[in-house]
Design an enzyme around this catalytic site. Structure first.
Site, PDB file in Angstrom:
ATOM      1  N   PHE A 141       8.780 -12.528  -5.924  1.00 12.36           N
ATOM      2  CA  PHE A 141       9.891 -11.839  -5.282  1.00 12.36           C
ATOM      3  C   PHE A 141       9.325 -10.694  -4.458  1.00 12.36           C
ATOM      4  O   PHE A 141       8.216 -10.233  -4.715  1.00 12.36           O
ATOM      5  CB  PHE A 141      10.850 -11.277  -6.347  1.00 12.36           C
ATOM      6  N   GLN A 158      21.326  -0.148  -0.484  1.00 11.43           N
ATOM      7  CA  GLN A 158      20.489  -1.287  -0.114  1.00 11.43           C
ATOM      8  C   GLN A 158      21.288  -2.329   0.657  1.00 11.43           C
ATOM      9  O   GLN A 158      22.290  -2.827   0.176  1.00 11.43           O
ATOM     10  CB  GLN A 158      19.904  -1.946  -1.365  1.00 11.43           C
ATOM     11  N   HIS A 161      20.910  -5.881   1.781  1.00 15.33           N
ATOM     12  CA  HIS A 161      20.066  -7.052   1.515  1.00 15.33           C
ATOM     13  C   HIS A 161      19.874  -7.793   2.828  1.00 15.33           C
ATOM     14  O   HIS A 161      20.830  -7.985   3.574  1.00 15.33           O
ATOM     15  CB  HIS A 161      20.763  -7.939   0.480  1.00 15.33           C
ATOM     16  N   LEU A 215      25.823 -13.426  -0.692  1.00 13.02           N
ATOM     17  CA  LEU A 215      24.371 -13.345  -0.784  1.00 13.02           C
ATOM     18  C   LEU A 215      23.638 -14.675  -0.711  1.00 13.02           C
ATOM     19  O   LEU A 215      24.076 -15.676  -1.250  1.00 13.02           O
ATOM     20  CB  LEU A 215      23.979 -12.672  -2.105  1.00 13.02           C
ATOM     21  N   GLU A 247      16.937 -13.933  -2.451  1.00  8.40           N
ATOM     22  CA  GLU A 247      15.560 -13.757  -2.003  1.00  8.40           C
ATOM     23  C   GLU A 247      14.677 -14.886  -2.542  1.00  8.40           C
ATOM     24  O   GLU A 247      13.602 -15.161  -2.002  1.00  8.40           O
ATOM     25  CB  GLU A 247      15.083 -12.412  -2.561  1.00  8.40           C
ATOM     26  N   ARG A 264      12.996  -5.122   0.873  1.00  5.60           N
ATOM     27  CA  ARG A 264      14.264  -5.480   1.506  1.00  5.60           C
ATOM     28  C   ARG A 264      14.635  -4.582   2.678  1.00  5.60           C
ATOM     29  O   ARG A 264      15.183  -5.048   3.675  1.00  5.60           O
ATOM     30  CB  ARG A 264      15.381  -5.408   0.462  1.00  5.60           C
ATOM     31  N   HIS A 276      24.549  -4.414  -0.472  1.00  3.13           N
ATOM     32  CA  HIS A 276      24.240  -5.155  -1.687  1.00  3.13           C
ATOM     33  C   HIS A 276      24.189  -4.303  -2.942  1.00  3.13           C
ATOM     34  O   HIS A 276      24.636  -4.693  -4.006  1.00  3.13           O
ATOM     35  CB  HIS A 276      22.889  -5.834  -1.465  1.00  3.13           C
ATOM     36  N   ARG A 328      15.382  -0.482  -4.042  1.00  5.89           N
ATOM     37  CA  ARG A 328      15.181  -1.257  -5.263  1.00  5.89           C
ATOM     38  C   ARG A 328      14.467  -2.565  -4.954  1.00  5.89           C
ATOM     39  O   ARG A 328      14.780  -3.224  -3.978  1.00  5.89           O
ATOM     40  CB  ARG A 328      16.536  -1.582  -5.891  1.00  5.89           C
TER      41      ARG A 328
HETATM   42  C1  LIG Z   1      25.078 -11.771  -5.340  1.00  2.00           C
HETATM   43  C2  LIG Z   1      24.166 -10.855  -6.083  1.00  2.00           C
HETATM   44  C3  LIG Z   1      22.931 -11.305  -6.524  1.00  2.00           C
HETATM   45  C4  LIG Z   1      22.075 -10.464  -7.239  1.00  2.00           C
HETATM   46  N1  LIG Z   1      20.882 -10.940  -7.676  1.00  2.00           N
HETATM   47  C5  LIG Z   1      20.073 -10.142  -8.423  1.00  2.00           C
HETATM   48  C6  LIG Z   1      18.856 -10.631  -8.972  1.00  2.00           C
HETATM   49  O1  LIG Z   1      18.493 -11.784  -8.786  1.00  2.00           O
HETATM   50  N2  LIG Z   1      18.101  -9.808  -9.720  1.00  2.00           N
HETATM   51  C7  LIG Z   1      18.477  -8.533  -9.968  1.00  2.00           C
HETATM   52  O2  LIG Z   1      17.755  -7.835 -10.666  1.00  2.00           O
HETATM   53  N3  LIG Z   1      19.626  -8.030  -9.457  1.00  2.00           N
HETATM   54  C8  LIG Z   1      20.437  -8.805  -8.702  1.00  2.00           C
HETATM   55  N4  LIG Z   1      21.610  -8.299  -8.203  1.00  2.00           N
HETATM   56  C9  LIG Z   1      22.023  -6.967  -8.572  1.00  2.00           C
HETATM   57  C10 LIG Z   1      22.586  -6.972  -9.977  1.00  2.00           C
HETATM   58  O3  LIG Z   1      23.264  -8.169 -10.207  1.00  2.00           O
HETATM   59  C11 LIG Z   1      23.573  -5.841 -10.199  1.00  2.00           C
HETATM   60  O4  LIG Z   1      23.037  -4.657  -9.751  1.00  2.00           O
HETATM   61  C12 LIG Z   1      23.847  -5.716 -11.683  1.00  2.00           C
HETATM   62  O5  LIG Z   1      24.321  -6.931 -12.188  1.00  2.00           O
HETATM   63  C13 LIG Z   1      24.816  -4.619 -12.018  1.00  2.00           C
HETATM   64  O6  LIG Z   1      25.057  -4.679 -13.406  1.00  2.00           O
HETATM   65  P1  LIG Z   1      25.882  -3.574 -14.176  1.00  2.00           P
HETATM   66  O7  LIG Z   1      25.840  -3.943 -15.608  1.00  2.00           O
HETATM   67  O8  LIG Z   1      25.389  -2.235 -13.780  1.00  2.00           O
HETATM   68  O9  LIG Z   1      27.328  -3.731 -13.587  1.00  2.00           O
HETATM   69  P2  LIG Z   1      28.273  -5.024 -13.406  1.00  2.00           P
HETATM   70  O10 LIG Z   1      27.675  -6.268 -13.896  1.00  2.00           O
HETATM   71  O11 LIG Z   1      28.762  -5.000 -12.026  1.00  2.00           O
HETATM   72  O12 LIG Z   1      29.455  -4.678 -14.325  1.00  2.00           O
HETATM   73  C14 LIG Z   1      30.323  -3.627 -14.036  1.00  2.00           C
HETATM   74  C15 LIG Z   1      31.383  -3.647 -15.083  1.00  2.00           C
HETATM   75  O13 LIG Z   1      32.122  -2.443 -15.023  1.00  2.00           O
HETATM   76  C16 LIG Z   1      33.492  -2.732 -15.053  1.00  2.00           C
HETATM   77  N5  LIG Z   1      34.199  -1.641 -14.416  1.00  2.00           N
HETATM   78  C17 LIG Z   1      33.990  -1.110 -13.187  1.00  2.00           C
HETATM   79  N6  LIG Z   1      34.850  -0.112 -12.970  1.00  2.00           N
HETATM   80  C18 LIG Z   1      35.613  -0.002 -14.087  1.00  2.00           C
HETATM   81  C19 LIG Z   1      36.700   0.825 -14.465  1.00  2.00           C
HETATM   82  N7  LIG Z   1      37.181   1.750 -13.651  1.00  2.00           N
HETATM   83  N8  LIG Z   1      37.265   0.639 -15.676  1.00  2.00           N
HETATM   84  C20 LIG Z   1      36.812  -0.322 -16.529  1.00  2.00           C
HETATM   85  N9  LIG Z   1      35.784  -1.129 -16.205  1.00  2.00           N
HETATM   86  C21 LIG Z   1      35.204  -0.971 -15.003  1.00  2.00           C
HETATM   87  C22 LIG Z   1      33.607  -4.049 -14.353  1.00  2.00           C
HETATM   88  O14 LIG Z   1      34.810  -4.696 -14.690  1.00  2.00           O
HETATM   89  C23 LIG Z   1      32.396  -4.766 -14.916  1.00  2.00           C
HETATM   90  O15 LIG Z   1      32.683  -5.300 -16.179  1.00  2.00           O
HETATM   91  C24 LIG Z   1      22.473  -9.141  -7.478  1.00  2.00           C
HETATM   92  C25 LIG Z   1      23.708  -8.687  -7.034  1.00  2.00           C
HETATM   93  C26 LIG Z   1      24.556  -9.524  -6.341  1.00  2.00           C
HETATM   94  C27 LIG Z   1      25.863  -9.008  -5.863  1.00  2.00           C
END
Ligand SMILES: Cc1cc2nc3c(=O)[nH]c(=O)nc-3n(C[C@H](O)[C@H](O)[C@H](O)COP(=O)(O)OP(=O)(O)OC[C@H]3O[C@@H](n4cnc5c(N)ncnc54)[C@H](O)[C@@H]3O)c2cc1C
Ligand code: SF4
Ligand code: SF4
Ligand code: FES
Lengths: 248, 611
Positions: free
Chosen positions: B126, B239, B241, B255, B258, B314, B385, B420
């Site tokens: 990656f 970021q 992407h 998306l 990568e 990126r 992203h 990142r």
């Molecule tokens: C399409 C895509 C592909 C990606 N691919 C990769 C990858 O291959 N490798 C990598 O390392 N990263 C990747 N990323 C980035 C990574 O997926 C995210 O940064 C990461 O999943 C975020 O996780 P999190 O647990 O912080 O939040 P999330 O998984 O987004 O969870 C947020 C949670 O908070 C809750 N929430 C938000 N606001 C509130 C509120 N006010 N009240 C109650 N609940 C709330 C939501 O409902 C959800 O449950 C990708 C991102 C995208 C969009």
């Protein structure tokens, strides 16, 4: 851009009816885009679930022209737009509002399925060895995005409402993923037969047809589970054998 | 519902309340529960639908299964360099050291990663990672991760509150005491009382027009923390992407992992030229392939080869794509070409190989764009992203500057610095989710519950109901405000920035606030997206302001923050972190604080591993 009509079910627990909306459809638009456009233009309180808009989260399940599908993966141009497109909530679950249904039963069912229980690690650092060909099948099952379209289409739930005696194709897939996991040591066959109703499935394969992840639910998950159940509970020789060995 | 005769809300009590059920929230909840705390977990969507489910490429951890030269030191050095050395070094260290254990633990909980020939967890290349480091499952790694955590978590006695949105944190004398929320289904209010709260709400992508992020990403956690008096840092670093879909219009921004480039995909302009070879930054030159052939060998696991320029960081790849588009060398729909189909010249089984390695990309293009990626190139362009900025936390415990308030995952800042690396988010969620859960449980043990002021709750509920109650008189449409804001943020504080535009955005926010004050939500409280969007506006405006102000104050270019009026890095700014905080008068106050300096032994590790 062409104008298209959408008959969207509007209502709640107390019942509802279809409302017709007209909206402009541009190149590549999916049904979820159309629903959002209707929401922004004329029905801000139109309830719909979605997250990824790319067929990855399984939130936007609905019945489009009578077929259970993901709204975000259904392109408008693939539908006959000279007629109104009907969009309605999943039928196998109680409506909450508009296109949103109460799928909480699924989460409750899953909680009752015995969790993963691995054998002791193969290596000092707490890890295991597994060959790719031994996990291909389990990986197929683990592609499931929990859209519950298979649950919606299965007649045992949809028409016969056996929600108390039958866990549905989604959870046969889940159970199969656990049972066929090379590291798992748990036994889930007895409840499959007794309380989870695998016997109700008469292999119509409707679930396989609607699965957006193309999981061969019936052939790869349900039939092998049925075979295991039959081997265990109905094969008289095996039964006797187990008795002799002192296993229940 | 203790003593409240008006029954405006129900009350729930937990030792630890985790807000967010993505990877970070689930991992925190599991750990807090293991630490003996009673745990409540709230999320806006159904369980298992959080953003984490969409992650594709993989989770970065120096397991060294594929290349024995890897180790935490190399991962640490890669992360610091990718972040342009404004990371919180201690977070980068803990992350690199602990990620391997966190990944192995997932396997013990049932995750089934792709395997190496000798039966271990397979790792892929990656951008910005020196060695193949991303454990993965095809291109659906996030699904595997969230499902594993979810299935493990539900058997640990965690109380899950699905489709519940938190709108406000409640304090008792400066420390956290609870949170006010509404359930989406019925529109009823809920008061959560908790000794400790973990924010795990993810990012802010919905502040922009073109984004890979879902409706959930309205910067709620950033705003909850900010309103509670916590500090936000690094908010200028967003970021973009490099590869989002650009066509058809309705899927713009979705998306393209990568992983496509990791498997050998190349970027070309309209003249068919592989333009990434044209501009290779000096500090990456020694590690970059000198010709296409060497790049290809690298993607196929040749350890003597160096990585192709498509796998540079990126921020850099996104800018090169912008350059081609601006110079008129773009694709028909305003992107550039990403081609994986060319590998058929190299591999007999290319078609099957692509479908096996990138199944969801294959389906995504086939079903949404009618394109077969095994036969023809994709059109791609940059998409919003990820946000590197967020809540300022203690590197070890993840506690913010508000006592009892923790943050982990995308909502927290520091690990990634100015940019990142791919794969470093999923590992971030695991490492710091666990730490946040552990320290929150410990905090809950050591502290009694605070008290919540009923008057404050009541006033907040009244404010929240206002858009419904004034609907009969007419007013602003929440979707229209959101849409206009997104367009303007994209235009004025997007990929390429300048002072005048950013200042204009800061000014424009006042008029958005006025419009938001008049927003209406016709209908009732039951599952009413118009109302939900109306309530989200406060968060979107808060994070937009934080991004615009922070960006305007950094007069240099670094990582995700690129300015055409200051295109170069400035060593002076390289020592400073931008911080915003709510002032006593309620206005946003900005300051610069020093980037923590690392000890000599860390410098040595970086020197040894960035040659
Ligand atoms: C399409 C895509 C592909 C990606 N691919 C990769 C990858 O291959 N490798 C990598 O390392 N990263 C990747 N990323 C980035 C990574 O997926 C995210 O940064 C990461 O999943 C975020 O996780 P999190 O647990 O912080 O939040 P999330 O998984 O987004 O969870 C947020 C949670 O908070 C809750 N929430 C938000 N606001 C509130 C509120 N006010 N009240 C109650 N609940 C709330 C939501 O409902 C959800 O449950 C990708 C991102 C995208 C969009
Ligand atoms: S094959 Fe079985 S589980 Fe699937 S739809 Fe038919 S009856 Fe239901
Ligand atoms: S098995 Fe297929 S149809 Fe059923 S829930 Fe999973 S993804 Fe959906
Ligand atoms: S929105 Fe995620 S599957 Fe449709």
């Amino acid at each position: 851009m062409i104008a298209a009509k959408f008959n969207v079910w509007r209502g709640d627990t107390g019942g509802g009816a279809f409302t017709t909306y007209t909206t402009q459809i541009g190149e590549g638009m999916v049904v979820l885009d159309a629903v959002h456009q209707i929401q922004a233009e004329s029905a801000p309180d139109l309830a719909v679930r979605w997250n990824c808009k790319a067929g990855k989260c399984g939130s936007c399940s609905a019945e489009i022209n009578g077929k259970p599908r993901l709204m975000c993966m259904t392109r408008c141009e693939d539908l006959p737009l000279d007629q109104p497109v009907t969009v309605q909530p999943l039928k196998a679950f109680k409506p909450i509002k508009d296109l949103v249904t109460d799928v909480s039963w699924n989460f409750a069912v899953k909680k009752k399925i015995k969790p993963f229980k691995p054998r002791p690690p193969d290596h000092q650092d707490g890890t295991w060895s597994m060959q790719q060909e031994d996990i291909d099948r389990v990986q197929e099952f683990r592609k499931c995005i929990e859209c519950f379209l298979c649950q919606d289409v299965c007649h045992v739930l949809r028409d016969h409402a056996k929600h108390d005696e039958f866990i549905g194709p989604r959870f046969f897939v889940h159970t199969a993923a656990l049972e066929m996991h090379p590291l798992d040591t748990e036994d889930r066959l007895s409840e499959l037969q007794k309380t989870q109703g695998i016997g109700y499935c008469n292999i119509t394969k409707c679930c396989t047809v609607v699965c957006p992840e193309h999981i061969t639910i019936t052939d790869n998950a349900i039939i092998p589970l049925k075979e295991r159940v039959v081997d265990r509970f109905y094969d008289p020789l095996k039964k006797l054998w187990r008795k002799l060995l002192g296993k229940s | 519902m203790a003593g409240d005769s008006t029954a405006r809300y129900t009350t729930h009590e937990h030792d630890v309340l985790v807000i967010g059920a993505g990877g970070a929230g689930l991992r925190a909840a599991i750990e807090a529960s293991a630490g003996g705390a009673s745990v409540g977990l709230v999320c806006k969507s159904l369980l298992g639908k959080a953003h984490t489910v969409m992650a594709e490429g993989g989770v970065a951890a120096a397991l060294a299964n594929v290349d024995q030269r890897d180790g935490w030191q190399v991962h640490f050095a890669d992360t610091m360099r990718g972040g342009q050395y404004v990371n919180q070094w201690r977070m980068a260290q803990l992350h690199a050291q602990e990620a391997p254990d966190r990944v192995r633990e997932l396997e013990a909980w049932g995750a089934v990663f792709d395997r190496t020939k000798d039966g271990r967890i397979l790792q892929r290349n990656f951008g910005g990672h020196r060695y193949p480091r991303l454990a993965h499952v095809g291109d659906r790694t996030g699904l595997e991760m969230i499902r594993t955590l979810q299935d493990h978590g539900v058997h640990r006695g965690i109380d899950v509150h699905m489709e519940v949105t938190v709108v406000r944190l409640l304090l008792d004398g400066g420390r956290v005491a609870g949170a006010l929320a509404y359930d989406r289904e019925r529109g009823r209010f809920r008061l959560f009382r908790a000794k400790a709260i973990v924010l795990a709400t993810g990012g802010i992508g919905r502040a922009y027009e073109i984004t890979s992020n879902s409706w959930e990403y309205t910067g709620d956690g950033h705003t909850l923390a900010y309103d509670a008096g916590a500090e936000l840092i690094d908010m200028e670093y967003v970021q973009f992407h490099p590869t989002g879909m650009v066509w058809p219009p309705s899927v713009r921004g979705i998306l393209v992992t990568e992983g496509v480039r990791g498997e050998g995909g190349v970027l070309r302009n309209s003249a068919g030229k592989r333009f990434m070879f044209d501009d290779i930054p000096d500090n990456y030159r020694p590690q970059t392939a000198s010709d296409p052939e060497e790049g290809w060998r690298y993607t196929q696991g040749d350890k003597s080869a160096r990585r192709p320029p498509e796998l540079l960081t990126r921020d850099h790849v996104a800018r090169c794509i912008m350059r081609e588009i601006k110079a008129g060398r773009g694709s028909p729909h305003g992107g550039v070409f990403l081609d994986i189909s060319w590998i058929k010249q190299k591999l007999g089984s290319a078609r099957e190989h692509i479908k096996k390695k990138l199944p969801s990309m294959y389906h995504q293009f086939k079903e949404l764009a009618g394109i077969d990626i095994t036969a023809e190139p994709m059109e791609v362009g940059p998409t919003t992203h990820y946000v590197m900025g967020g809540v300022r936390v203690d590197s070890d415990s993840q506690m913010s500057t508000v006592p009892g308030l923790f943050a982990a995952g995308e909502v927290a800042a520091g690990l990634h610095g100015a940019n990142r690396l791919g794969g470093n988010s999923l590992s971030d969620l695991l490492v710091f989710g666990k730490r946040a859960g552990e320290y929150a449980a410990r905090w809950a043990k050591e502290h009694s519950a605070g008290s919540v002021a009923a008057g404050e709750v009541d006033a907040a509920i009244t404010r929240m109901l206002a858009p419904i109650e004034r609907a009969a008189h007419g007013g602003e449409n929440p979707f229209a405000i959101q849409h206009d804001l997104q367009k303007e943020m994209q235009a004025l504080v997007g990929i390429v920035r300048n002072q005048a535009e950013m200042d204009r955005m800061v000014d424009r926010l006042a008029s958005y606030r006025q419009r938001a004050a008049k927003v209406v939500a016709p209908g009732n409280r039951e599952y009413n997206p118009g109302w939900h969007s109306a309530l989200d506006l406060h968060c979107l405006l808060t994070v937009s302001e934080a991004i615009a102000r922070s960006a305007a104050a950094r007069r240099e270019s670094r990582g995700g923050h690129f300015r055409e009026d200051f295109p170069d890095k400035d060593a002076k700014f390289g020592k400073l972190t931008t911080m915003v905080k709510k002032g006593p008068d309620g206005s946003m106050q900005l300051s610069h604080v020093p980037v923590p300096q690392w000890p000599a032994e860390m410098q040595k590790i970086m020197d040894e591993n960035t040659k």
